[in-house]
Design a protein around this motif. Structure first.
Motif, PDB file in Angstrom:
ATOM      1  N   VAL A   1     -12.658   2.128  -6.971  1.00 10.15           N
ATOM      2  CA  VAL A   1     -12.321   1.896  -5.208  1.00 10.15           C
ATOM      3  C   VAL A   1     -12.764   1.354  -4.605  1.00 10.15           C
ATOM      4  O   VAL A   1     -13.911   2.121  -4.564  1.00 10.15           O
TER       5      VAL A   1
ATOM      6  N   THR B   1      -2.762  -1.086  -4.735  1.00  5.34           N
ATOM      7  CA  THR B   1      -3.540  -1.286  -6.065  1.00  5.34           C
ATOM      8  C   THR B   1      -3.103  -2.642  -6.487  1.00  5.34           C
ATOM      9  O   THR B   1      -2.074  -2.777  -6.178  1.00  5.34           O
TER      10      THR B   1
ATOM     11  N   VAL C   1      -4.230  -1.965   5.248  1.00  4.50           N
ATOM     12  CA  VAL C   1      -4.726  -1.274   4.242  1.00  4.50           C
ATOM     13  C   VAL C   1      -5.965  -0.773   4.950  1.00  4.50           C
ATOM     14  O   VAL C   1      -6.925  -1.566   4.781  1.00  4.50           O
ATOM     15  N   ASP C   2      -6.352   0.107   3.492  1.00  9.79           N
ATOM     16  CA  ASP C   2      -8.153   1.155   4.363  1.00  9.79           C
ATOM     17  C   ASP C   2      -8.830   1.412   2.698  1.00  9.79           C
ATOM     18  O   ASP C   2     -10.017   1.282   3.369  1.00  9.79           O
ATOM     19  N   GLU C   3      -7.450   1.191   1.774  1.00 10.66           N
ATOM     20  CA  GLU C   3      -8.444   1.179   0.585  1.00 10.66           C
ATOM     21  C   GLU C   3      -8.391   0.537  -0.774  1.00 10.66           C
ATOM     22  O   GLU C   3      -7.095   0.503  -0.323  1.00 10.66           O
TER      23      GLU C   3
ATOM     24  N   ARG D   1      -1.333   6.795   1.849  1.00  9.22           N
ATOM     25  CA  ARG D   1      -2.368   6.646   1.852  1.00  9.22           C
ATOM     26  C   ARG D   1      -2.859   5.481   2.357  1.00  9.22           C
ATOM     27  O   ARG D   1      -4.228   5.116   2.556  1.00  9.22           O
ATOM     28  N   ASN D   2      -2.282   4.461   2.431  1.00  4.64           N
ATOM     29  CA  ASN D   2      -2.542   2.977   2.844  1.00  4.64           C
ATOM     30  C   ASN D   2      -3.763   2.149   1.869  1.00  4.64           C
ATOM     31  O   ASN D   2      -4.664   1.844   2.102  1.00  4.64           O
ATOM     32  N   ARG D   3      -3.738   2.602   0.707  1.00  5.15           N
ATOM     33  CA  ARG D   3      -4.286   2.515  -0.913  1.00  5.15           C
ATOM     34  C   ARG D   3      -3.837   1.362  -1.219  1.00  5.15           C
ATOM     35  O   ARG D   3      -2.454   2.001  -1.094  1.00  5.15           O
TER      36      ARG D   3
ATOM     37  N   THR E   1     -13.497   1.636   0.349  1.00  2.00           N
ATOM     38  CA  THR E   1     -13.197   1.502   1.445  1.00  2.00           C
ATOM     39  C   THR E   1     -12.939   0.620   2.350  1.00  2.00           C
ATOM     40  O   THR E   1     -13.821  -0.087   1.847  1.00  2.00           O
TER      41      THR E   1
ATOM     42  N   GLU F   1      -7.916   0.297  -4.691  1.00  2.00           N
ATOM     43  CA  GLU F   1      -7.938   0.151  -6.306  1.00  2.00           C
ATOM     44  C   GLU F   1      -8.501  -0.663  -6.696  1.00  2.00           C
ATOM     45  O   GLU F   1      -6.652  -1.846  -6.957  1.00  2.00           O
TER      46      GLU F   1
ATOM     47  N   PRO G   1       0.919  -0.953   0.262  1.00  2.00           N
ATOM     48  CA  PRO G   1      -0.505  -0.319   0.202  1.00  2.00           C
ATOM     49  C   PRO G   1       1.116   1.182   0.664  1.00  2.00           C
ATOM     50  O   PRO G   1       2.228   1.229   0.663  1.00  2.00           O
TER      51      PRO G   1
END
Length: 612
Positions: A315, A268, A301-303, A264-266, A317, A305, A261
């Motif tokens: 995407v 992909t 991992v908060d999100e 921003r804890n996203r 959340t 994509e 991640p």
């Protein structure tokens, strides 16, 4: 670790440490060893702190056969991602055919190694060893854990290269083998998530998320391992009752390495073209599966994509995932329910330490029928109560003025212990109960809690059901089964199909029962305590009563056992880790808030339950 391993909290990244000292953490096979006789103590790396990294060393020049085998076995317990060092102990032909990912055999102790004759040649260029031990478990190619027992015995054959003079292993069993402490250091249990495939559940706007526990190597990129495992589909045991939203053939895009991640804890996740044409709703379900699966790994991992065909698909959340699927461990009960001293069903706000119990609305709370036990539907609109003598089961609405009417199930058992169990509600609103009558033992399911009971088929059941608890996902059921005076905890898969010949209702079966607490010979009480975990009170052979968390696959989670409690008769736990553990013991009804000790709720009460 998965939600059930870590109590729902985030794990912070650990510090990787390596020690360059032979026999501590660095695996070298440093000591000179004889080339005959027995080798013991192969498990030379006792249980280490989980953040410590273990690196193997290649074989040294002119190492004797015993050292080659020892070094190879030690290399299997290292953090080498592709077992590259372990393969250096093999001949080139054996290294090409050996498949370490095929299985992991777990032994009580490290494998003992007994020398034997080569058997095939008389030129002194071959040697063999037999690996022996006591089996504890097997992790298969799908990473699914199964408790097992019995003796382990496999042969390892070595050949000496005529040109180089070096000994190497040329014949060996597929998979890897290691002792239990090395397994606990190297592997961790993680829940991957699919959706219940039952048509009635699918008809709702929120399919039920179902945990599918697997074991992955702890320090070999577990995040990417779990994404690949999720895309590969459910394990064989769970497969018949779940579905994946990922289209068949979906995999990570070719060339994708480690998934990490961003700040921003996203995370992909680039997928291959099999997923390129999914719509927004399906994509959100795919992302929800990933979020539920990765929620307790580190880094956070908060999100999610998702990408495919070079374009963004969607995407999602964590908050968005909660609107996509019903996640049992995320639901918080409004009340804790129990039977008071007047044999009425009463309730207090869940988690309360000082609230006064109040009777539930309706006849079950008015004392119209004296109760022994009860269960409350997961929406907390309906309750079922078993009469004080255990002969009758009543169902009533939790609204004022509701009438119970006649019993929906009756038992003809001669004693209270031979009559009805505490009932349990599933995610569909169906009610389950077992009749312990030795002359006619039955597991029954009442559609919507009010239709004619359907007798549930349980092929393979060996004993009499003493307790029933259905998981929040509605596709798994936990049973305490008694045989020859011993009680075991077993988990089965609920399948619906066909037609009951008597009631003309859809047929229901509980299939492929498996042990969830093989270490217990007597289970007193149990309850679901997470998506893939139960809490059980029982006793090992020759031991005393204890309370312990267990995984549905029969493994033991890394969370500590609850504080000791004397004389536990019943236990109640919510799938949500935000609710305290509750028990009925010699001290009355007590609860265990997070970070505290057992506290008395009421002294005059019994049969505590959360909804479900």
């Amino acid at each position: 670790m998965g939600a059930d391993r870590e109590g729902g909290s985030r794990r912070t990244p650990g510090r990787a440490v390596a020690y360059g000292v032979c026999g501590v953490v660095l695996l070298t096979g440093c000591a000179s060893m004889p080339d005959s006789g027995d080798l013991r103590g192969v498990e030379s790396t006792p249980r280490q702190e989980t953040q410590v990294r273990v690196f193997p060393m290649p074989p040294r020049e002119d190492a004797p056969p015993s050292e080659i085998v020892q070094g190879f076995l030690e290399a299997l317990t290292s953090d080498d991602p592709r077992y590259a060092t372990a393969k250096q102990y093999l001949t080139s032909a054996a290294a090409k055919t050996w498949q370490p990912e095929l299985s992991t055999t777990v032994l009580a102790d490290g494998p003992d190694t007994q020398a034997g004759s080569g058997g095939s040649r008389q030129d002194g260029l071959d040697f063999s060893f037999t690996l022996t031990g006591t089996k504890v478990a097997l992790v298969d190619a799908q990473q699914s854990y199964t408790p097992t027992d019995g003796s382990y015995s496999r042969q390892v054959h070595l050949a000496r290269n005529k040109k180089s003079g070096q000994w190497r292993i040329d014949e060996l069993p597929q998979g890897v083998v290691m002792g239990q402490s090395d397994f606990q250091r190297n592997y961790m249990s993680v829940n991957k998530y699919y959706f219940a495939s039952d048509s009635a559940v699918e008809a709702s706007s929120h399919p039920a998320a179902v945990a599918d526990p697997v074991y992955v190597r702890r320090r070999v990129d577990p995040m990417t391992q779990m994404v690949r495992s999720l895309l590969n589909g459910p394990t064989t045991w769970l497969g018949p009752v779940v579905r994946s939203s990922f289209p068949t053939g979906t995999a990570l895009k070719k060339g994708v390495g480690t998934l990490t991640p961003d700040d921003r804890n996203r995370l992909t996740v680039p997928l291959n073209d099999k997923a390129a044409r999914v719509g927004p709703a399906k994509c959100n379900e795919m992302a929800a599966q990933l979020l539920f699966t990765l929620q307790n790994l580190s880094p956070a991992v908060d999100e999610i994509e998702l990408q495919a065909g070079g374009a963004q698909l969607c995407v999602l959340t964590e908050d968005g995932a909660a609107t996509v699927a019903a996640h049992g461990s995320a639901r918080r009960a409004d009340y804790l329910y129990f039977v008071d001293g007047e044999h009425r069903l009463v309730r207090i706000p869940a988690g309360s330490r000082s609230a006064k119990a109040e009777p539930v609305p309706g006849e079950l709370g008015e004392g119209a029928r004296a109760l022994r036990s009860a269960a409350v539907s997961r929406d907390e609109h309906t309750a079922a109560g078993v009469a004080l003598d255990g002969k009758a089961l009543y169902v009533g609405s939790l609204t004022s003025g509701g009438s119970l009417g006649e019993p929906v199930v009756s038992s003809a058992g001669r004693t209270e212990k031979d009559r009805l169990t505490t009932p349990s509600w599933d995610a569909r609103g169906d009610l389950w109960v077992a009749d312990r009558n030795p002359d006619q033992p039955r597991l029954l399911m009442l559609p919507e809690g009010k239709e004619a009971p359907v007798e549930v088929r349980v092929p393979g059941l060996d004993g009499r059901i003493q307790s029933v608890r259905v998981a929040a996902d509605g596709v798994r059921i936990a049973l305490v089964v008694e045989k020859d005076g011993k009680q075991s905890l077993q988990v089965g898969r609920i399948e619906r199909g066909g037609e009951d010949p008597v009631t003309r209702q859809p047929g229901v079966s509980v299939l492929e029962l498996r042990s969830a607490a093989p270490q217990f010979e007597e289970v007193t009480t149990m309850s679901w305590a997470g998506d893939g975990r139960l809490v059980a009170v029982g006793r090992e052979e020759g031991g005393v009563q204890q309370m312990r968390y267990v995984q549905v696959d029969g493994s033991v989670p890394e969370v500590p056992a609850p504080d000791a409690l004397t004389g536990v008769k019943e236990i109640a736990s919510s799938e949500s880790d935000r609710m305290p553990l509750v028990a009925y013991s010699v001290d009355g009804i007590v609860q265990l808030p997070d970070g505290a000790q057992w506290q008395t709720v009421v002294k005059d009460g019994s049969a505590p339950v959360y909804p479900g």
